[in-house]
Design a protein around this motif. Structure first.
Motif, PDB file in Angstrom:
ATOM      1  N   ALA A  17      28.852  52.751  30.653  1.00 50.93           N
ATOM      2  CA  ALA A  17      30.263  52.390  30.553  1.00 50.93           C
ATOM      3  C   ALA A  17      30.554  51.122  31.333  1.00 50.93           C
ATOM      4  O   ALA A  17      31.334  50.268  30.915  1.00 50.93           O
ATOM      5  CB  ALA A  17      31.129  53.537  31.072  1.00 50.93           C
ATOM      6  N   GLN A  18      29.892  50.976  32.503  1.00 54.26           N
ATOM      7  CA  GLN A  18      30.082  49.770  33.300  1.00 54.26           C
ATOM      8  C   GLN A  18      29.655  48.535  32.518  1.00 54.26           C
ATOM      9  O   GLN A  18      30.341  47.520  32.496  1.00 54.26           O
ATOM     10  CB  GLN A  18      29.278  49.865  34.602  1.00 54.26           C
ATOM     11  N   THR A  19      28.520  48.623  31.846  1.00 51.28           N
ATOM     12  CA  THR A  19      28.017  47.487  31.073  1.00 51.28           C
ATOM     13  C   THR A  19      28.971  47.136  29.948  1.00 51.28           C
ATOM     14  O   THR A  19      29.296  45.967  29.711  1.00 51.28           O
ATOM     15  CB  THR A  19      26.626  47.806  30.492  1.00 51.28           C
ATOM     16  N   ALA A  20      29.450  48.169  29.252  1.00 45.92           N
ATOM     17  CA  ALA A  20      30.341  47.934  28.126  1.00 45.92           C
ATOM     18  C   ALA A  20      31.656  47.302  28.574  1.00 45.92           C
ATOM     19  O   ALA A  20      32.148  46.354  27.962  1.00 45.92           O
ATOM     20  CB  ALA A  20      30.622  49.244  27.399  1.00 45.92           C
ATOM     21  N   LEU A  21      32.215  47.806  29.662  1.00 47.17           N
ATOM     22  CA  LEU A  21      33.480  47.265  30.133  1.00 47.17           C
ATOM     23  C   LEU A  21      33.316  45.864  30.706  1.00 47.17           C
ATOM     24  O   LEU A  21      34.201  45.026  30.594  1.00 47.17           O
ATOM     25  CB  LEU A  21      34.086  48.197  31.177  1.00 47.17           C
ATOM     26  N   ALA A  22      32.155  45.602  31.325  1.00 48.49           N
ATOM     27  CA  ALA A  22      31.906  44.266  31.854  1.00 48.49           C
ATOM     28  C   ALA A  22      31.885  43.243  30.735  1.00 48.49           C
ATOM     29  O   ALA A  22      32.344  42.111  30.884  1.00 48.49           O
ATOM     30  CB  ALA A  22      30.584  44.250  32.623  1.00 48.49           C
ATOM     31  N   GLN A  23      31.361  43.655  29.584  1.00 46.11           N
ATOM     32  CA  GLN A  23      31.329  42.745  28.454  1.00 46.11           C
ATOM     33  C   GLN A  23      32.739  42.441  27.957  1.00 46.11           C
ATOM     34  O   GLN A  23      33.015  41.373  27.409  1.00 46.11           O
ATOM     35  CB  GLN A  23      30.500  43.363  27.321  1.00 46.11           C
ATOM     36  N   ASP A  24      33.676  43.362  28.158  1.00 44.94           N
ATOM     37  CA  ASP A  24      35.060  43.148  27.764  1.00 44.94           C
ATOM     38  C   ASP A  24      35.856  42.429  28.846  1.00 44.94           C
ATOM     39  O   ASP A  24      37.048  42.194  28.709  1.00 44.94           O
ATOM     40  CB  ASP A  24      35.742  44.493  27.471  1.00 44.94           C
ATOM     41  N   GLY A  25      35.170  42.112  29.954  1.00 43.84           N
ATOM     42  CA  GLY A  25      35.833  41.403  31.037  1.00 43.84           C
ATOM     43  C   GLY A  25      36.749  42.270  31.861  1.00 43.84           C
ATOM     44  O   GLY A  25      37.626  41.766  32.562  1.00 43.84           O
ATOM     45  N   GLN A  26      36.600  43.571  31.816  1.00 41.98           N
ATOM     46  CA  GLN A  26      37.461  44.468  32.567  1.00 41.98           C
ATOM     47  C   GLN A  26      36.773  44.865  33.878  1.00 41.98           C
ATOM     48  O   GLN A  26      35.650  45.350  33.875  1.00 41.98           O
ATOM     49  CB  GLN A  26      37.778  45.720  31.744  1.00 41.98           C
ATOM     50  N   ASP A  27      37.455  44.660  34.972  1.00 37.63           N
ATOM     51  CA  ASP A  27      36.901  44.968  36.292  1.00 37.63           C
ATOM     52  C   ASP A  27      37.330  46.356  36.708  1.00 37.63           C
ATOM     53  O   ASP A  27      38.207  46.530  37.551  1.00 37.63           O
ATOM     54  CB  ASP A  27      37.385  43.919  37.292  1.00 37.63           C
ATOM     55  N   ARG A  28      36.727  47.370  36.094  1.00 37.52           N
ATOM     56  CA  ARG A  28      37.088  48.748  36.397  1.00 37.52           C
ATOM     57  C   ARG A  28      36.054  49.461  37.252  1.00 37.52           C
ATOM     58  O   ARG A  28      36.218  50.634  37.561  1.00 37.52           O
ATOM     59  CB  ARG A  28      37.303  49.525  35.101  1.00 37.52           C
ATOM     60  N   PHE A  29      34.988  48.797  37.597  1.00 36.04           N
ATOM     61  CA  PHE A  29      33.930  49.419  38.378  1.00 36.04           C
ATOM     62  C   PHE A  29      33.717  48.634  39.662  1.00 36.04           C
ATOM     63  O   PHE A  29      33.755  47.402  39.658  1.00 36.04           O
ATOM     64  CB  PHE A  29      32.618  49.478  37.589  1.00 36.04           C
ATOM     65  N   THR A  30      33.512  49.344  40.750  1.00 36.17           N
ATOM     66  CA  THR A  30      33.214  48.720  42.028  1.00 36.17           C
ATOM     67  C   THR A  30      31.987  49.388  42.638  1.00 36.17           C
ATOM     68  O   THR A  30      31.777  50.598  42.479  1.00 36.17           O
ATOM     69  CB  THR A  30      34.397  48.842  43.007  1.00 36.17           C
ATOM     70  N   LEU A  31      31.205  48.593  43.310  1.00 39.30           N
ATOM     71  CA  LEU A  31      29.999  49.084  43.977  1.00 39.30           C
ATOM     72  C   LEU A  31      30.199  48.981  45.479  1.00 39.30           C
ATOM     73  O   LEU A  31      30.611  47.940  45.995  1.00 39.30           O
ATOM     74  CB  LEU A  31      28.783  48.267  43.549  1.00 39.30           C
ATOM     75  N   SER A  32      29.940  50.068  46.177  1.00 39.65           N
ATOM     76  CA  SER A  32      30.056  50.085  47.630  1.00 39.65           C
ATOM     77  C   SER A  32      28.865  50.833  48.209  1.00 39.65           C
ATOM     78  O   SER A  32      28.020  51.361  47.473  1.00 39.65           O
ATOM     79  CB  SER A  32      31.381  50.750  48.060  1.00 39.65           C
ATOM     80  N   GLY A  33      28.811  50.891  49.499  1.00 45.22           N
ATOM     81  CA  GLY A  33      27.702  51.604  50.124  1.00 45.22           C
ATOM     82  C   GLY A  33      27.864  51.706  51.623  1.00 45.22           C
ATOM     83  O   GLY A  33      28.803  51.173  52.223  1.00 45.22           O
ATOM     84  N   PHE A  34      26.937  52.413  52.233  1.00 46.49           N
ATOM     85  CA  PHE A  34      26.915  52.540  53.688  1.00 46.49           C
ATOM     86  C   PHE A  34      25.480  52.785  54.130  1.00 46.49           C
ATOM     87  O   PHE A  34      24.604  53.168  53.331  1.00 46.49           O
ATOM     88  CB  PHE A  34      27.820  53.685  54.160  1.00 46.49           C
TER      89      PHE A  34
END
Length: 398
Positions: A17-34
């Motif tokens: 889903a992240q790949t598909a939305l990225a292709q549509d230019g939608q920033d709906r996913f964020t990556l974080s960590g600790f």
């Protein structure tokens, strides 16, 4: 095992889903960590201090100084499908349940907000055992190198469903949490896990109470060998009661309960936190354990010193005594005596907004006859002793 396949499928679905939305230019996913890079040294050289009750190695007998207790790294993908529909996948590498740094999926769930007051999560969530359950692995979120082990000795994820209903009453916020699911771990499986938690927040004060029940199956090769042997001993020459006692102590199928109560006060420049839990698996070999801690500290610029007192009391241990002429079952029961107390001084230095350096020293005194939750006993180890644990860590979030 099917739940693991479902979680992997969910992770793949979110990634796609992240790949598909990225292709549509939608920033709906964020990556974080600790992450935490920690090192600890134990003066007990005939047994190991471990990070989780399922671990067999830590610091002490296996290595006098080790990074096993606290070092971990985690990545988390957050998905915002809509304002009300979100998802999370988290993978963590730590030396805990599997006695290795093999990455595990620690979170994988979707959340839907039905109304401003009610939301639900489905999938793999953190087992809601403690006040700090949601942040138990995030060293940066707490003033200590690690939360008090006398209470926080479970690192378990739950596969199931959770509902949260929030009530706003003036300056007071009341959260009622109900959950149902199962735990599928290396040595401990919990079926029909269900419970209720209530948290009340008002200003700088926070109060939480919870109660959880479930059917626990705790097993390992040594437990299988021990109880299969004792439950099949011929009578005579062994006492007939020995098989009955072994069946009662067997931890491979036992009903258990977990209750907790906690309070924290944190106005900003200082804090006070206390928590008491009771894990009741009696009459099995795991018995009943009541533990708690009291911690206080203050903040002065980038520095946060604190002091913590913790205590564990193990009760309702059933020793077979003279009914066990072999003595192995008596020893196995005795090793579940975890009674102890500890004193810990901690110092946190916030180097940057997302980086903290900590130093910590603990003195642990096992009570008479207690093995103190230590593992990997070596020849010559004597219960009831004391030891010091010195720790240092660097915590970060990104």
């Amino acid at each position: 095992m099917n739940s693991k396949k479902q979680l992997i499928a969910l992770a793949i679905a979110l990634a796609c889903a992240q790949t598909a939305l990225a292709q549509d230019g939608q920033d709906r996913f964020t990556l974080s960590g600790f992450g935490t890079l920690g090192v600890a040294h134990s003066t007990e050289d005939l047994a190991d201090v471990v990070s989780d009750f399922q671990s067999d190695k830590g610091v002490g007998a296996s290595d006098g100084t080790s990074a096993r207790l606290d070092s971990r790294f985690a990545l988390q993908l957050n998905a915002n499908f809509t304002d009300d529909f979100t998802g999370v996948v988290q993978a963590v590498s730590e030396y805990a349940v599997t006695d290795s740094y093999k990455p595990e999926i620690s979170l994988a769930h979707v959340k839907y907000r039905f109304s401003p007051a009610f939301s639900a999560r489905l999938g793999r969530i953190t087992a809601p055992l403690y006040m700090l359950s949601e942040y138990q692995r995030v060293g940066y979120a707490m003033p200590w190198v690690r939360p008090p082990h006398e209470v926080y000795n479970y690192l378990l994820a739950m596969d199931g469903i959770e509902g949260l209903y929030t009530i706003n009453a003036g300056d007071t916020v009341i959260g009622v949490q109900a959950f149902y699911g199962q735990i599928d771990s290396e040595k401990a499986d919990v079926d029909d896990l269900h419970g209720l938690g209530v948290q009340v927040d008002r200003g700088a004060s926070s109060f939480r109470v919870s109660h959880i029940r479930g059917n626990v199956k705790y097993s390992s090769p040594s437990i299988e060998l021990l109880f299969n042997t004792y439950r099949n001993l011929p009578s005579p020459p062994f006492p007939a009661s020995l098989g009955t006692i072994a069946a009662r102590l067997d931890p491979r199928d036992m009903d258990g309960s977990f209750s907790g109560i906690g309070y924290s006060y944190d106005p900003g420049n200082w804090f006070l936190r206390t928590e008491v839990i009771q894990a009741d698996y009696a009459p099995s070999i795991s018995a009943k354990t009541t533990s708690g801690y009291l911690s206080a500290g203050f903040r002065k610029g980038a520095w946060t010193p604190s002091f913590t007192v913790a205590h564990v009391d193990t009760s309702e241990l059933e020793l077979p005594g003279a009914a066990d002429p072999i003595g192995t079952l008596n020893m196995a029961v005795a090793q579940n005596n975890n009674s102890r107390h500890s004193y810990t001084a901690s110092l946190r230095w916030d180097v940057r907004d997302n980086v903290a350096v900590k130093l910590q020293g603990s003195h642990v005194k096992n009570h008479a006859g207690s093995f103190g939750s230590l593992k990997n006993y070596q020849p010559g180890f004597q219960p009831g002793g004391s030891y010091n644990l010195i720790s240092a860590s660097v915590d970060l979030v990104f």
